[in-house]
Motif scaffolding. Structure first.
Motif, mmCIF file in Angstrom:
data_model
loop_
_atom_site.group_PDB
_atom_site.id
_atom_site.type_symbol
_atom_site.label_atom_id
_atom_site.label_comp_id
_atom_site.label_asym_id
_atom_site.label_seq_id
_atom_site.Cartn_x
_atom_site.Cartn_y
_atom_site.Cartn_z
ATOM 1 N N GLU A 1 -38.030 -64.491 -71.723
ATOM 2 C CA GLU A 1 -37.541 -63.744 -72.881
ATOM 3 C C GLU A 1 -37.713 -62.248 -72.660
ATOM 4 O OE1 GLU A 1 -39.588 -66.394 -73.103
ATOM 5 O OE2 GLU A 1 -38.285 -67.863 -74.085
ATOM 6 N N GLU A 2 -38.889 -61.860 -72.134
ATOM 7 C CA GLU A 2 -39.149 -60.442 -71.857
ATOM 8 C C GLU A 2 -38.231 -59.922 -70.751
ATOM 9 O OE1 GLU A 2 -43.919 -60.447 -73.010
ATOM 10 O OE2 GLU A 2 -43.285 -61.168 -71.032
ATOM 11 N N ASN B 1 -35.283 -61.165 -69.936
ATOM 12 C CA ASN B 1 -33.923 -61.151 -70.474
ATOM 13 C C ASN B 1 -33.699 -59.934 -71.366
ATOM 14 O OD1 ASN B 1 -31.389 -62.409 -70.440
ATOM 15 N ND2 ASN B 1 -31.748 -63.345 -72.430
ATOM 16 N N TRP B 2 -34.719 -59.528 -72.116
ATOM 17 C CA TRP B 2 -34.631 -58.331 -72.951
ATOM 18 C C TRP B 2 -34.315 -57.120 -72.080
ATOM 19 C CZ3 TRP B 2 -37.617 -53.882 -72.857
ATOM 20 C CH2 TRP B 2 -37.431 -52.998 -73.919
ATOM 21 N N GLU C 1 -30.693 -57.338 -70.663
ATOM 22 C CA GLU C 1 -29.715 -57.008 -71.700
ATOM 23 C C GLU C 1 -29.641 -55.505 -71.936
ATOM 24 O OE1 GLU C 1 -30.805 -59.377 -75.084
ATOM 25 O OE2 GLU C 1 -29.863 -61.183 -74.244
ATOM 26 N N ARG C 2 -30.786 -54.817 -71.888
ATOM 27 C CA ARG C 2 -30.803 -53.357 -72.090
ATOM 28 C C ARG C 2 -30.030 -52.617 -71.015
ATOM 29 N NH1 ARG C 2 -36.038 -50.357 -73.965
ATOM 30 N NH2 ARG C 2 -34.450 -48.798 -74.343
#
Length: 164
Positions: A28-29, A31-32, A35-36
């Motif tokens: 999740e981290e 992927n964050w 995405e940025r």
């Protein structure tokens, strides 16, 4: 040689991503972060790519290296315009094209010092009051001395740098 992201930058990014301080960057981290910078993966795709639910620092450094430094295969661009992924003949270069396009914010086929600075700030690899000069970082690989990196110059930079 100067690289946009050296091991110190990557360690700082890892520390920023490891929000709970457990020494692991969860998918999740990760992927964050992706995405940025404009890279879209579903968590299932990312887990398939990574093969586990999280990465420690060494695995994170290896992941960065594996997505940013293709193994071989030269692709001639020659046009100086935005690189279209479908025009790339070799699968290994498609990730490099994606990375180039992340930095080429305005889509003009070149990475300016302003674009490099913007992406590095979004990644957390450059602080607001940093004395780091993106112009000098670009100058190292700017073979035609136009003050920007075209795809071939970017590719040369990525292929000739490793994490130290």
């Amino acid at each position: 040689m100067t690289s946009p992201l050296n091991s110190s930058d990557l360690r700082r990014i890892f520390a920023e991503l490891d929000k709970n301080g457990d020494g692991q960057v969860s998918l999740e981290e990760l992927n964050w972060l992706l995405e940025r910078i404009g890279v879209q993966f579903s968590l299932q795709e990312l887990e398939s790519l990574v093969g586990k639910p999280g990465l420690d620092l060494n695995e994170f450094l290896f992941f960065y290296k594996s997505i940013s430094v293709p193994q071989s295969n030269d692709v001639e661009d020659g046009s100086g315009t935005n690189i279209d992924e479908e025009a790339v003949d070799h699968e290994d270069d498609s990730d490099l094209v994606k990375a180039f396009n992340v930095f080429d914010i305005n889509g003009d086929g070149f990475i300016s010092s302003e674009e490099l600075e913007s992406v590095l700030r979004r990644l957390g690899a450059m602080e607001e009051n940093s004395k780091r000069d993106c112009r000098s970082m670009i100058h190292v690989y700017d073979t035609n001395l136009d003050g920007m990196l075209d795809f071939q110059e970017f590719k040369h930079m990525m292929l000739h740098n490793t994490i130290s």
